[in-house]
Design a protein around this motif. Structure first.
Motif, PDB file in Angstrom:
ATOM      1  N   TYR A 193      84.726  94.109   9.176  1.00 40.84           N
ATOM      2  CA  TYR A 193      84.795  93.627  10.674  1.00 40.84           C
ATOM      3  C   TYR A 193      84.976  92.182  10.812  1.00 40.84           C
ATOM      4  O   TYR A 193      85.397  91.815  12.006  1.00 40.84           O
ATOM      5  CB  TYR A 193      83.465  94.321  11.081  1.00 40.84           C
ATOM      6  N   TYR A 194      84.508  91.285   9.841  1.00 42.79           N
ATOM      7  CA  TYR A 194      84.815  89.771  10.011  1.00 42.79           C
ATOM      8  C   TYR A 194      86.346  89.628  10.082  1.00 42.79           C
ATOM      9  O   TYR A 194      86.731  88.684  10.757  1.00 42.79           O
ATOM     10  CB  TYR A 194      83.976  89.062   8.923  1.00 42.79           C
TER      11      TYR A 194
ATOM     12  N   PHE B  17      83.605  92.277  17.239  1.00 40.81           N
ATOM     13  CA  PHE B  17      83.837  92.632  15.930  1.00 40.81           C
ATOM     14  C   PHE B  17      82.983  91.853  15.106  1.00 40.81           C
ATOM     15  O   PHE B  17      82.376  92.152  13.976  1.00 40.81           O
ATOM     16  CB  PHE B  17      85.198  92.280  15.444  1.00 40.81           C
ATOM     17  N   SER B  18      82.886  90.661  15.220  1.00 40.06           N
ATOM     18  CA  SER B  18      81.954  89.529  14.409  1.00 40.06           C
ATOM     19  C   SER B  18      80.535  90.066  14.561  1.00 40.06           C
ATOM     20  O   SER B  18      79.728  90.113  13.510  1.00 40.06           O
ATOM     21  CB  SER B  18      82.016  88.058  14.836  1.00 40.06           C
TER      22      SER B  18
ATOM     23  N   CYS C 219      78.893  97.845  20.368  1.00 47.05           N
ATOM     24  CA  CYS C 219      80.106  97.113  20.045  1.00 47.05           C
ATOM     25  C   CYS C 219      81.129  97.863  20.002  1.00 47.05           C
ATOM     26  O   CYS C 219      82.442  97.549  20.600  1.00 47.05           O
ATOM     27  CB  CYS C 219      79.910  96.287  18.840  1.00 47.05           C
ATOM     28  N   GLU C 220      81.451  99.066  19.437  1.00 47.20           N
ATOM     29  CA  GLU C 220      82.369  99.861  19.327  1.00 47.20           C
ATOM     30  C   GLU C 220      82.914 100.439  20.498  1.00 47.20           C
ATOM     31  O   GLU C 220      83.953 100.514  21.048  1.00 47.20           O
ATOM     32  CB  GLU C 220      82.143 100.910  18.217  1.00 47.20           C
TER      33      GLU C 220
ATOM     34  N   ILE D 186      84.414  97.582  22.293  1.00 50.52           N
ATOM     35  CA  ILE D 186      85.854  97.132  22.037  1.00 50.52           C
ATOM     36  C   ILE D 186      86.667  98.218  22.477  1.00 50.52           C
ATOM     37  O   ILE D 186      88.031  97.841  23.042  1.00 50.52           O
ATOM     38  CB  ILE D 186      85.783  97.326  20.548  1.00 50.52           C
TER      39      ILE D 186
ATOM     40  N   GLU E  55      91.552  88.973  15.721  1.00 51.60           N
ATOM     41  CA  GLU E  55      91.839  88.690  17.222  1.00 51.60           C
ATOM     42  C   GLU E  55      91.725  87.290  17.568  1.00 51.60           C
ATOM     43  O   GLU E  55      92.237  86.899  18.549  1.00 51.60           O
ATOM     44  CB  GLU E  55      90.354  89.391  17.729  1.00 51.60           C
TER      45      GLU E  55
ATOM     46  N   LYS F  50      88.729  91.661  11.111  1.00 54.42           N
ATOM     47  CA  LYS F  50      89.130  92.252  12.302  1.00 54.42           C
ATOM     48  C   LYS F  50      88.891  91.167  13.462  1.00 54.42           C
ATOM     49  O   LYS F  50      89.630  91.061  14.278  1.00 54.42           O
ATOM     50  CB  LYS F  50      88.104  93.515  12.838  1.00 54.42           C
ATOM     51  N   SER F  51      87.700  90.586  13.479  1.00 51.74           N
ATOM     52  CA  SER F  51      87.422  89.410  14.396  1.00 51.74           C
ATOM     53  C   SER F  51      88.236  88.210  14.172  1.00 51.74           C
ATOM     54  O   SER F  51      89.013  87.881  15.155  1.00 51.74           O
ATOM     55  CB  SER F  51      86.068  88.879  14.114  1.00 51.74           C
TER      56      SER F  51
END
Length: 477
Positions: free
Chosen positions: A259-260, A240-241, A219-220, A223, A266, A262-263
């Motif tokens: 990270y939630y 992110f989610s 995922c990273e 992104i 977005e 951050k999601s």
């Protein structure tokens, strides 16, 4: 008219209980023609519509119920039920949550909320690659001269190859052949390393394989690639989610929260908002548990005791409050703080602490005695009498309990007219006596004293009768 409405309501209730949904709906509808502002009948008709499978009609009646009585918890239960049957899960979740603001212990609302949480979390944590295509009808049998798809003709060779690998990866994923899916998604990345989708899909496979660290790593990467290539912000939010979901599985709540968030920055979705709320509750609960320290609680209690002796009651409250945070299961701490609140004439707060005290230990006699004294201070003699009775059940010879019981009994019996006057000024008593159904029940009890036993089987009616008994409005011989 009220009697006619009640008769129709009872007719509807009986039909609903017997499974005659259409008959129940008809009876409630007739009642609403006589009074279209009765929120209880709308609520009942909503329940009947649900039983009849008419969920849209049930929703309309539930919405009407809460608009007529926005603080009635049962209305939100009806609303949540109708929305859940219409698969409007997030809205149902919010309806149940709203109802719990008015009745935090309502069993139907708690059950409904729990069910909606499970449905939401099930949808969110059953990871699916970002663009697994929906099932398509089988293509016609290929001929030797089959032409490439027009959409593929417009793609560069490396992107066309990457797309084919992705599609094969999707098929393998759907068959839960995760090792083969990994091979295809990695091949897609080899052909085209600029598409975030391939990384997201590969991360989804690792999530299913329970290799959460590899899921996070992919995922990273995705992104970073997405940022470089101006990918759709929804795809970045999804990555992110998914990292949040992986940390959630690893029980790293703080990283999951990060990270939630951050999601959500977005792309905000109700589903991720729900997950974020769940994680925040877990973090708060962990922090609360981590703060518990019985030794420090004892230190704070002693400081509170010293302040109490000096008549510094506000300071004592501060120390007892800190002690409760350090050891929330100790009933003595609530009892001590209740004593401070009594000295400060904050009887409502003291009563709340007494209730917590006896809830934690219903055999803690001092808690019952303190509750009785606070209720005496609030001029609620009949309720104080009940508290002293509880204390005497534990110790029939306790001097404080005996004195309190004697004083309350004298106060209740000394001036019946004054007792009645105070009772009639109680808004709760006024509401009970203005209820047409309760007036009918009270009349029936006068004509037939045995009828009270039947009515006491209904918890809602029993609590109202108990209130009238406590206030001296009625007597049962």
């Amino acid at each position: 008219m009220e009697e006619q409405i009640n008769a129709l309501k009872e007719k509807g209730n009986a039909a609903l209980a017997a499974g005659n949904h259409d008959e129940a709906i008809a009876a409630y509808t007739e009642a609403l023609k006589l009074n279209d502002q009765n929120h209880v009948i709308y609520s009942n008709r909503s329940a009947a519509f649900v039983k009849a499978g008419k969920f849209q009609e049930a929703l309309q009646d539930a919405q009407k119920t809460v608009s007529l009585n926005p603080t009635w918890a049962k209305g939100y239960s009806r609303l949540g039920t109708a929305l859940s049957f219409l698969d409007r899960v997030m809205e149902a979740y919010e309806a149940y949550n709203k109802g719990l603001q008015f009745d935090p212990n309502n069993a139907a609302l708690l059950t409904g909320l729990d069910e909606m949480k499970k449905r939401l979390l099930s949808e969110l944590t059953s990871e699916v690659p970002m663009d697994v295509d929906p099932p398509k009808p089988p293509p016609p049998k290929p001929t030797p001269k089959a032409e490439p798809k027009k959409e593929e003709e417009d793609l560069p060779e490396h992107k066309r190859l990457a797309k084919r690998e992705k599609e094969q990866g999707n098929e393998a994923y759907k068959k839960r052949d995760f090792d083969r899916a990994v091979q295809h998604y990695e091949a897609a990345i080899q052909h085209d390393s600029t598409d975030i989708t391939f990384y997201n899909n590969l991360a989804a496979v690792y999530f299913e394989k329970r290799d959460y660290h590899k899921c996070i790593a992919e995922c990273e990467k995705g992104i970073a690639i997405g940022r470089e290539n101006r990918a759709d912000f929804k795809l970045i939010a999804k990555a992110f989610s998914r990292i949040g979901n992986a940390y959630r599985k690893l029980e790293d709540w703080k990283s999951a929260k990060t990270y939630y968030e951050k999601s959500m920055s977005e792309h905000r979705t109700p589903e991720v908002k729900t997950l974020l709320s769940e994680i925040e509750r877990k973090i708060k609960e962990e922090e609360r548990k981590a703060y518990i320290d019985p030794e420090k609680a004892e230190e704070e209690k002693e400081k509170g005791n010293e302040a109490f002796k000096r008549a510094e009651y506000s300071v004592a409250v501060k120390h007892y409050t800190e002690a409760i945070k350090r050891n929330p299961e100790d009933p003595k701490l609530y009892s001590n703080r209740a004593a401070c609140y009594t000295k400060l004439a904050a009887f409502d707060l003291g009563l709340k602490d007494c209730d917590m005290c006896v809830k934690l230990d219903d055999k803690f006699i001092k808690g019952w005695i303190r509750k009785g004294k606070i209720l005496q201070g609030m001029q609620q003699q009949s309720k104080a009498l009940q508290a002293y009775q509880k204390a005497l059940e534990l110790d029939p010879s306790n001097a404080e309990a005996l004195e309190g019981y004697r004083t309350c009994t004298m106060a209740v019996n000394s001036n019946p007219e004054e007792v009645l006057r105070k009772a009639m000024s109680d808004p709760e008593v006024q509401q009970i006596l203005q209820d047409p159904a309760m007036r009918l029940i009270l009349d029936q009890m006068q004509e037939d004293p045995k009828a009270v036993q039947e009515h006491l089987k209904n918890p809602a009616i029993a609590s109202k009768i108990q209130k009238l008994l406590e206030c001296g409005i009625i007597k049962i011989h």
